[in-house]
Design a protein around this motif. Sequence first.
Motif: not given
Length: 233
Positions: A92-96
């Motif tokens: 999720x951190x990479x997606x954000x």
Amino acid sequence: MHRDGIGAATARALAAHGAHVVLAARNADKLKALVTESRDAGGAATARITDVTRLDEVEGLVDFATSEFGPVDHLVSNAGLMLFSKWSDRAVDDWDKMIDTNLRGYLHAISAVLPGVIDRQSRHILSSVAGIRVGNASGVYSATNFFIRGITDSLRQEVGIPHGIHVSMISSGVIDTGWAEKVSNTEGKQIAQDLNQGAIHADRVADAVVYALNQPADVTVNDVVIHPTRQDW
């Protein structure tokens, strides 16, 4: 071969054609070096540290560019993160990070330049990245690029056609910019490194940008796809 980002290669190519370029990035040392290289290539160049995820900083960049060289005539919007991971990793951190840079960064750039571009009937707004295929472990990255493609086509129809403004997409395949080394997910990093084996230099994309910007007023290059000959799409 020296690894260039698409933005750096494009800045030098445009400078070599006599353009006044204003460079934006978060790394001060790289910006300083690129300003020197762009000037050496034959153009006028300056730079401003900018985080494209912040609208106020992008608006400040446009104000700075205007104060240095006059009104902005061309926008080359290529800030982006390409981070690979499998859906099952729930990265999720990479997606954000990709959503913030790839999507908000592009929207902020459009918002900052659009009023002046329409008012002056400027020649060009240019997107240098757009999605045409979903690859292995690149779901969110690919989705952000499809989003950019939708934005850019809408911009062409709503702004470009009625105001006579060029709006173009330059879609790139695998370019050796060092992107694969920035992937932190273990499995995604291996996929990225394998994919990057056949990558081509960013100069190839820069050539396409110069081509699009050099078209006469009555011709718009809507979509150009640049990718390695042996890339399987």
